[in-house]
Design a protein around this motif. Structure first.
Motif, PDB file in Angstrom:
ATOM      1  N   ARG A  62      -7.283 -94.038  28.820  1.00  0.00           N
ATOM      2  CA  ARG A  62      -6.054 -94.828  28.947  1.00  0.00           C
ATOM      3  C   ARG A  62      -5.233 -94.739  27.664  1.00  0.00           C
ATOM      4  O   ARG A  62      -5.783 -94.699  26.567  1.00  0.00           O
ATOM      5  N   PRO A  63      -3.917 -94.750  27.783  1.00  0.00           N
ATOM      6  CA  PRO A  63      -3.083 -94.653  26.584  1.00  0.00           C
ATOM      7  C   PRO A  63      -3.051 -95.961  25.807  1.00  0.00           C
ATOM      8  O   PRO A  63      -3.025 -97.046  26.381  1.00  0.00           O
ATOM      9  N   ILE A  64      -3.088 -95.839  24.496  1.00  0.00           N
ATOM     10  CA  ILE A  64      -2.821 -96.959  23.589  1.00  0.00           C
ATOM     11  C   ILE A  64      -1.399 -96.747  23.105  1.00  0.00           C
ATOM     12  O   ILE A  64      -1.074 -95.690  22.550  1.00  0.00           O
ATOM     13  N   GLN A  65      -0.534 -97.721  23.314  1.00  0.00           N
ATOM     14  CA  GLN A  65       0.891 -97.498  23.153  1.00  0.00           C
ATOM     15  C   GLN A  65       1.516 -98.409  22.102  1.00  0.00           C
ATOM     16  O   GLN A  65       1.050 -99.522  21.863  1.00  0.00           O
ATOM     17  N   LEU A  66       2.580 -97.896  21.513  1.00  0.00           N
ATOM     18  CA  LEU A  66       3.383 -98.649  20.555  1.00  0.00           C
ATOM     19  C   LEU A  66       4.807 -98.724  21.091  1.00  0.00           C
ATOM     20  O   LEU A  66       5.401 -97.702  21.435  1.00  0.00           O
ATOM     21  N   VAL A  67       5.339 -99.927  21.152  1.00  0.00           N
ATOM     22  CA  VAL A  67       6.703-100.148  21.621  1.00  0.00           C
ATOM     23  C   VAL A  67       7.547-100.571  20.426  1.00  0.00           C
ATOM     24  O   VAL A  67       7.156-101.469  19.675  1.00  0.00           O
ATOM     25  N   ARG A  68       8.694 -99.935  20.275  1.00  0.00           N
ATOM     26  CA  ARG A  68       9.582-100.264  19.157  1.00  0.00           C
ATOM     27  C   ARG A  68      10.844-100.932  19.660  1.00  0.00           C
ATOM     28  O   ARG A  68      11.480-100.460  20.601  1.00  0.00           O
ATOM     29  N   VAL A  69      11.209-102.026  19.003  1.00  0.00           N
ATOM     30  CA  VAL A  69      12.476-102.699  19.262  1.00  0.00           C
ATOM     31  C   VAL A  69      13.243-102.721  17.948  1.00  0.00           C
ATOM     32  O   VAL A  69      12.814-103.352  16.986  1.00  0.00           O
ATOM     33  N   GLY A  70      14.361-102.039  17.897  1.00  0.00           N
ATOM     34  CA  GLY A  70      15.150-101.986  16.676  1.00  0.00           C
ATOM     35  C   GLY A  70      15.125-100.613  16.039  1.00  0.00           C
ATOM     36  O   GLY A  70      14.481 -99.671  16.518  1.00  0.00           O
ATOM     37  N   SER A  71      15.803-100.512  14.937  1.00  0.00           N
ATOM     38  CA  SER A  71      15.988 -99.242  14.249  1.00  0.00           C
ATOM     39  C   SER A  71      14.691 -98.750  13.609  1.00  0.00           C
ATOM     40  O   SER A  71      13.824 -99.537  13.224  1.00  0.00           O
ATOM     41  N   VAL A  77       9.800-104.781   8.764  1.00  0.00           N
ATOM     42  CA  VAL A  77       9.023-104.360   9.936  1.00  0.00           C
ATOM     43  C   VAL A  77       8.014-105.453  10.277  1.00  0.00           C
ATOM     44  O   VAL A  77       7.259-105.912   9.405  1.00  0.00           O
ATOM     45  N   VAL A  78       8.017-105.872  11.543  1.00  0.00           N
ATOM     46  CA  VAL A  78       7.090-106.891  12.035  1.00  0.00           C
ATOM     47  C   VAL A  78       6.251-106.257  13.137  1.00  0.00           C
ATOM     48  O   VAL A  78       6.788-105.654  14.064  1.00  0.00           O
ATOM     49  N   LEU A  79       4.931-106.387  13.030  1.00  0.00           N
ATOM     50  CA  LEU A  79       4.005-105.778  13.988  1.00  0.00           C
ATOM     51  C   LEU A  79       3.270-106.868  14.758  1.00  0.00           C
ATOM     52  O   LEU A  79       2.680-107.773  14.159  1.00  0.00           O
ATOM     53  N   PHE A  80       3.297-106.765  16.085  1.00  0.00           N
ATOM     54  CA  PHE A  80       2.556-107.668  16.956  1.00  0.00           C
ATOM     55  C   PHE A  80       1.409-106.895  17.616  1.00  0.00           C
ATOM     56  O   PHE A  80       1.655-105.890  18.293  1.00  0.00           O
ATOM     57  N   ILE A  81       0.182-107.357  17.395  1.00  0.00           N
ATOM     58  CA  ILE A  81      -1.004-106.759  18.023  1.00  0.00           C
ATOM     59  C   ILE A  81      -1.442-107.708  19.127  1.00  0.00           C
ATOM     60  O   ILE A  81      -1.800-108.861  18.874  1.00  0.00           O
ATOM     61  N   CYS A  82      -1.458-107.220  20.357  1.00  0.00           N
ATOM     62  CA  CYS A  82      -1.561-108.094  21.528  1.00  0.00           C
ATOM     63  C   CYS A  82      -2.861-107.862  22.296  1.00  0.00           C
ATOM     64  O   CYS A  82      -3.104-106.750  22.775  1.00  0.00           O
ATOM     65  N   ILE A  97       6.796-109.988  27.589  1.00  0.00           N
ATOM     66  CA  ILE A  97       7.985-110.798  27.868  1.00  0.00           C
ATOM     67  C   ILE A  97       8.927-110.794  26.669  1.00  0.00           C
ATOM     68  O   ILE A  97      10.141-110.607  26.812  1.00  0.00           O
ATOM     69  N   ARG A  98       8.379-110.984  25.478  1.00  0.00           N
ATOM     70  CA  ARG A  98       9.232-111.144  24.301  1.00  0.00           C
ATOM     71  C   ARG A  98       9.961-109.856  23.919  1.00  0.00           C
ATOM     72  O   ARG A  98      11.112-109.893  23.472  1.00  0.00           O
ATOM     73  N   MET A  99       9.350-108.726  24.100  1.00  0.00           N
ATOM     74  CA  MET A  99       9.962-107.491  23.602  1.00  0.00           C
ATOM     75  C   MET A  99      11.323-107.209  24.229  1.00  0.00           C
ATOM     76  O   MET A  99      12.192-106.626  23.595  1.00  0.00           O
ATOM     77  N   ARG A 100      11.535-107.652  25.455  1.00  0.00           N
ATOM     78  CA  ARG A 100      12.799-107.311  26.105  1.00  0.00           C
ATOM     79  C   ARG A 100      13.972-108.167  25.627  1.00  0.00           C
ATOM     80  O   ARG A 100      15.136-107.808  25.845  1.00  0.00           O
ATOM     81  N   TYR A 110      10.884-104.538  15.238  1.00  0.00           N
ATOM     82  CA  TYR A 110       9.732-105.192  15.851  1.00  0.00           C
ATOM     83  C   TYR A 110       8.890-104.137  16.553  1.00  0.00           C
ATOM     84  O   TYR A 110       9.384-103.380  17.391  1.00  0.00           O
ATOM     85  N   LEU A 111       7.619-104.087  16.198  1.00  0.00           N
ATOM     86  CA  LEU A 111       6.682-103.159  16.820  1.00  0.00           C
ATOM     87  C   LEU A 111       5.647-103.949  17.614  1.00  0.00           C
ATOM     88  O   LEU A 111       5.156-104.983  17.152  1.00  0.00           O
TER      89      LEU A 111
END
Length: 388
Positions: A62-71, A77-82, A97-100, A110-111
């Motif tokens: 399964r993929p482990i993914q990183l989502v970026r919000v912002g430049s 840089v703020v990192l959220f590990i969920c 929910i929050r990333m969108r 925001y990562l």
């Protein structure tokens, strides 16, 4: 003309109005109240239009993914590990929910690692598919999941790290709605430690309590009558936990735990309120965060601590004068070079093929915990030297 207008108006009532193209995507949890499925998560991420990068693959593929919000080049840089633990799903839902809703062009990037344990989430297990607790692997990096997160921290240098979890209540001493805790490890720089405690106490706590939640320090049983601590059951200075490892890597941060005995909706909303607190902290304390992180990365002096925590004095034998560096044989280096690279630890070639890891580098706080025989869980037992 009026007759034609009326006819068109009547006809329009018979034709379904299409959904607006700009309608926000919704998670499976928001739609049904059930935890978002694996396929639903991927569909949701596609629908957000946010940049998604695969940063690793689990043992089950399964993929482990990183989502970026912002430049990519934002100042902070703020990192959220969920949901590192697969049976603690509320944090994952809150992250999705929050990333969108975050601004996509700002001075903050925001990562999100929205599903830090994909195999465990599908199986609803605390550990990954091998039964390993990922949140106890941020030092040795034996799992694909921990290695992926280490690479993100190395490459992005997050200023703030927010780790989302859940806890099982234990009445009558451990029943708050939200618990939080900063890095307690004594090798974390004073500035990073103090700001992390400020984040917990002065931003996350008031944010969740203003929403009607009860909150407190993670890992401490509190007498329900007196409010006094009874005993500590978790949350020490153990460096292999992300909360501590992140601090050793210069990130201001905390762990947030919601009460698994509350309803799923309440748990997710509690995490969202805690995320509000971290966002407020970043807005209000940006200059202080930058200063603390810079001081943590600078060449420092002082002892190395192989025990103790900020609320527990170390045994004198665990307080050691820092060596100049650690010498690894060529064979030792071959065995651990990948882990050292993932941690961002630099080494230098010595005549004869050996390597030395000097402590005059950004990874000073972490290197002894990996290379010294006196550490609780060293990666290997290298030779400390007084002169480099």
């Amino acid at each position: 003309m009026r007759g034609l207008t009326a006819l068109l108006a009547a006809a329009s009532l018979l034709v379904p109005v299409p959904a607006l193209a700009s309608e926000e995507p919704r998670t499976g949890f928001e739609k049904t109240g059930a935890w978002t499925t694996e396929s639903g998560e991927q569909a949701y991420l596609r629908a957000t239009g946010l940049p998604v990068t695969e940063i690793g693959r689990t043992a089950q593929g399964r993929p482990i993914q990183l989502v970026r919000v912002g430049s990519r080049s934002a100042r902070t840089v703020v990192l959220f590990i969920c949901s590192q633990h697969g049976d603690e799903p509320a944090g994952r839902e809150a992250c999705l929910i929050r990333m969108r809703s975050l601004p996509r062009t700002s001075s903050v990037t925001y990562l999100f690692v929205p599903n830090a344990n994909p195999d465990g989430r599908v199986a609803h297990t605390r550990g990954n598919s091998a039964g390993i607790d990922i949140n106890r692997d941020h030092l040795l990096l034996r799992t694909a999941e921990a290695r992926a997160m280490a690479a993100v921290i190395r490459d992005w240098h997050p200023d703030v790290i927010h780790d989302l979890h859940e806890f099982g209540p234990s009445a009558p001493y451990y029943v708050k709605d939200v618990l939080w805790l900063w890095p307690r490890n004594l090798n974390v720089s004073d500035g990073v430690h103090d700001l992390s405690e400020t984040l917990s106490r002065s931003y996350v706590r008031p944010s969740v309590e203003a929403a009607g939640r009860t909150s407190g320090v993670y890992g401490i049983y509190v007498d329900p009558v007196t409010g006094e601590p009874v005993r500590q059951v978790a949350g020490d200075g153990q460096e292999r936990i992300l909360r501590n490892t992140g601090g050793l890597k210069h990130g201001v941060g905390l762990l947030v735990e919601t009460n698994a005995g509350d309803t799923p909706q309440f748990r997710v909303e509690s995490h969202l309120k805690a995320l509000d607190g971290t966002q407020s902290f970043v807005r209000a304390e940006r200059s202080a965060i930058e200063a603390a992180n810079a001081a943590s990365r600078a060449v420092r002096s002082g002892p190395v601590y192989f025990g103790g925590a900020d609320n527990q004095a170390p045994d004198p034998s665990d307080v050691v004068e820092a060596p100049c560096g650690y010498v690894l044989t060529s064979a030792q280096y071959v065995d651990v070079q990948d882990e050292l690279a993932l941690h961002g630890i630099k080494s230098q070639y010595l005549r004869g093929g050996d390597r030395i890891v000097p402590l005059k580098q950004e990874a000073r706080a972490l290197a002894p915990l990996l290379l010294d025989a006196r550490a609780d869980e060293p990666l290997l037992k290298a030779r400390p030297v007084a002169r480099c």
